[in-house]
Design a protein around this motif. Structure first.
Motif, short mmCIF file in Angstrom:
data_model
loop_
_atom_site.label_atom_id
_atom_site.label_comp_id
_atom_site.label_asym_id
_atom_site.label_seq_id
_atom_site.Cartn_x
_atom_site.Cartn_y
_atom_site.Cartn_z
N ASP A 285 7.63 29.70 -0.49
CA ASP A 285 8.82 28.88 -0.25
C ASP A 285 10.04 29.35 -1.04
N THR A 286 9.80 30.05 -2.15
CA THR A 286 10.92 30.49 -2.98
C THR A 286 11.90 31.36 -2.22
N ALA A 287 11.39 32.20 -1.31
CA ALA A 287 12.25 33.12 -0.57
C ALA A 287 12.72 32.55 0.76
N ALA A 288 12.22 31.39 1.16
CA ALA A 288 12.56 30.83 2.47
C ALA A 288 14.07 30.66 2.63
N GLY A 289 14.59 31.13 3.75
CA GLY A 289 16.02 31.03 4.03
C GLY A 289 16.82 32.23 3.59
N ASP B 63 15.51 36.20 -18.07
CA ASP B 63 16.18 34.89 -18.14
C ASP B 63 17.53 34.96 -17.45
N TRP B 64 17.59 34.42 -16.23
CA TRP B 64 18.80 34.42 -15.44
C TRP B 64 19.62 33.14 -15.65
N THR B 65 19.18 32.28 -16.57
CA THR B 65 19.80 30.96 -16.73
C THR B 65 21.32 31.00 -16.92
N PRO B 66 21.85 31.83 -17.84
CA PRO B 66 23.31 31.86 -18.02
C PRO B 66 24.05 32.27 -16.74
N ILE B 67 23.47 33.20 -16.00
CA ILE B 67 24.11 33.66 -14.76
C ILE B 67 24.05 32.57 -13.69
N VAL B 68 22.92 31.90 -13.61
CA VAL B 68 22.78 30.80 -12.64
C VAL B 68 23.81 29.71 -12.94
N SER B 69 24.07 29.45 -14.22
CA SER B 69 25.08 28.45 -14.60
C SER B 69 26.47 28.88 -14.15
N LYS B 70 26.76 30.18 -14.26
CA LYS B 70 28.06 30.69 -13.82
C LYS B 70 28.21 30.57 -12.30
N ILE B 71 27.11 30.81 -11.59
CA ILE B 71 27.14 30.67 -10.12
C ILE B 71 27.46 29.22 -9.76
N ARG B 72 26.79 28.29 -10.43
CA ARG B 72 27.02 26.87 -10.15
C ARG B 72 28.50 26.50 -10.39
N ASN C 95 13.51 40.48 -8.57
CA ASN C 95 13.78 39.70 -7.36
C ASN C 95 13.12 38.33 -7.43
N VAL C 96 11.86 38.34 -7.83
CA VAL C 96 11.09 37.11 -7.88
C VAL C 96 11.67 36.15 -8.92
N GLY C 97 11.95 36.68 -10.11
CA GLY C 97 12.47 35.84 -11.19
C GLY C 97 13.80 35.21 -10.86
N LEU C 98 14.73 36.00 -10.32
CA LEU C 98 16.05 35.47 -9.96
C LEU C 98 15.93 34.40 -8.88
N ALA C 99 15.17 34.69 -7.84
CA ALA C 99 15.04 33.74 -6.73
C ALA C 99 14.42 32.42 -7.19
N LYS C 100 13.42 32.49 -8.06
CA LYS C 100 12.78 31.27 -8.55
C LYS C 100 13.76 30.42 -9.35
N GLN C 101 14.58 31.08 -10.17
CA GLN C 101 15.51 30.31 -11.01
C GLN C 101 16.67 29.75 -10.19
N ILE C 102 17.06 30.45 -9.13
CA ILE C 102 18.08 29.90 -8.23
C ILE C 102 17.54 28.68 -7.52
N ARG C 103 16.29 28.78 -7.05
CA ARG C 103 15.66 27.65 -6.36
C ARG C 103 15.50 26.46 -7.30
N ALA C 104 15.05 26.74 -8.52
CA ALA C 104 14.84 25.67 -9.50
C ALA C 104 16.15 24.96 -9.85
N ALA C 105 17.27 25.68 -9.80
CA ALA C 105 18.58 25.10 -10.12
C ALA C 105 19.15 24.28 -8.97
#
Length: 393
Positions: A268-272, A211-220, A237-247
């Motif tokens: 598409d999750t890794a695109a870019g 669960d990267w959610t708290p970290i993704v919130s800090k990035i935002r 890698n997969v989990g973090l990238a998916k949650q960044i994309r979803a955010a």
């Protein structure tokens, strides 16, 4: 009854013949005995996404070497063990390989946690060890050589591109909480600050965290100009990238741990996403074309995407073969010494582990495309690994 004096020379001759025949039989038996190479790898745990490609690369190398006559006439047998991508798992795997299977060498793509747990066992067993994974650097052991990249070779292409081409001034760093994640990001922070940039956040999650959610919130909240991550390879890698994309976060994203095989599975999750690698399937040379064709021929539709973790594993077998042949036998200390002297001209080009038991490598800055392929943006020839093990004799 005593033997007549005149027959002693003939008896001695027969005795000598018997001894020679016995020694010849022993030598023949030894020559026919397989050469066992241990391949501990994360068949379970964080590296389970990557492990199948590493196993296939090992099998291909062994088959090719055996078809060409083996190593000093001995056929190569693989001893594959699951290290569970962890320290505890590695201890069990290495105990089995070194002391039960009695392998002649270990060639391994593993997490840094697994490597660090394994090294004391390698020391006790006095087994030549090629660590084929990219890692955080400065792991030094008298029995170990490394043909993967280190931070001095991998970080600069991404950071320099972001700062010079994308105008990035602030960075947020995210990693898995273990030696690789922290080691890579420590170097990255220092490099960013040296170049005049600023790190506005640095966060970690345990290797098995999902669960990267708290970290993704800090990035935002921090609103950095770019994000750089260094997680355990595979599922983190997969989990973090998916949650960044979803955010919906869209800043430039550099991944210090992604491999081409994992990127392809992410779609598409890794695109870019940006990456820096010593091996990509798009390398245009005869050795790489041959390697990719051989994987396809052997494994067909089951062939996994070759990547910056599986190709060095394949290469490691040929470097070991060259070292054994240069040593002229199976003396472990002579083989280890030879590993610093031999080279292999393979899919990445010529690789020689002569820089304090590490290798100068050509690095490629790449960006993941919509179909998961990697577009090479820039190539950096023969990047030196820097001072890794200056005190190791």
């Amino acid at each position: 009854m005593s033997i007549p004096q005149r027959r002693l020379p003939y008896c001695s001759f027969l005795l000598r013949l018997s001894v020679v025949a016995l020694l010849g039989a022993v030598a023949s038996a030894q020559a026919a005995e397989p050469l066992r190479i241990g391949v501990p790898v994360g068949l379970s745990g964080a590296n389970s996404v990557i492990a199948p490609a590493v196993v296939q690369a090992s099998q291909l190398a062994a088959d090719e070497i055996n078809a060409a006559g083996g190593i000093l006439g001995r056929q190569v047998v693989l001893e594959i063990a699951d290290d569970a991508s962890s320290a505890v798992g590695a201890q069990k795997a290495y105990d089995t390989l070194v002391f039960q299977k009695k392998v002649d060498a270990v060639i391994a793509m593993e997490t840094s946690a697994a490597r660090n747990a394994a090294l004391p066992i390698i020391n006790r067993g006095k087994v030549p060890y090629i660590y084929s994974s990219f890692y955080e650097g400065r792991s030094c052991n008298r029995w170990m050589h490394v043909n993967g990249w280190v931070p001095e070779q991998q970080v600069a292409p991404i950071v320099d591109h972001f700062m010079k081409e994308r105008g990035v001034k602030t960075f947020f760093l995210v990693g898995s909480d273990y030696a690789f994640g922290r080691g890579m990001l420590k170097f990255t922070r220092e490099y960013i600050e040296k170049q005049g940039g600023k790190v506005v956040g640095e966060e970690y999650l345990p290797m098995d965290g999902t669960d990267w959610t708290p970290i993704v919130s800090k990035i935002r909240s921090a609103q950095p100009g770019a994000l750089i991550s260094s997680t355990a390879g595979g599922s983190p890698n997969v989990g973090l990238a998916k949650q960044i994309r979803a955010a919906g976060l869209s800043m430039p994203y550099g991944n210090l741990a992604i491999d081409e095989g994992t990127a392809r599975t992410m779609g598409d999750t890794a695109a870019g996403m940006y990456m820096s690698a010593s091996y990509l399937t798009s390398i245009d040379n005869a050795q790489n074309h041959k390697f990719l064709a051989a994987l396809k021929a052997k494994f067909g539709d089951q062939a996994k995407t070759a990547n910056d973790l599986s190709e060095p594993q394949y290469e490691g077998f040929y470097l070991y073969k060259a070292a054994v042949e240069q040593a002229g036998g199976m003396d472990a200390q002579k083989i280890v010494a030879a590993l610093s002297q031999v080279s292999f001209d393979g899919p990445r080009g010529v690789v020689k582990m002569d820089r304090q038991r590490h290798a100068a490598l050509t690095m490629r800055l790449g960006q993941v495309q919509q179909d998961g392929s990697i577009k090479i943006l820039q190539t950096f020839e023969n990047v030196d690994p820097g001072a890794q093990c200056p005190d190791l004799k």
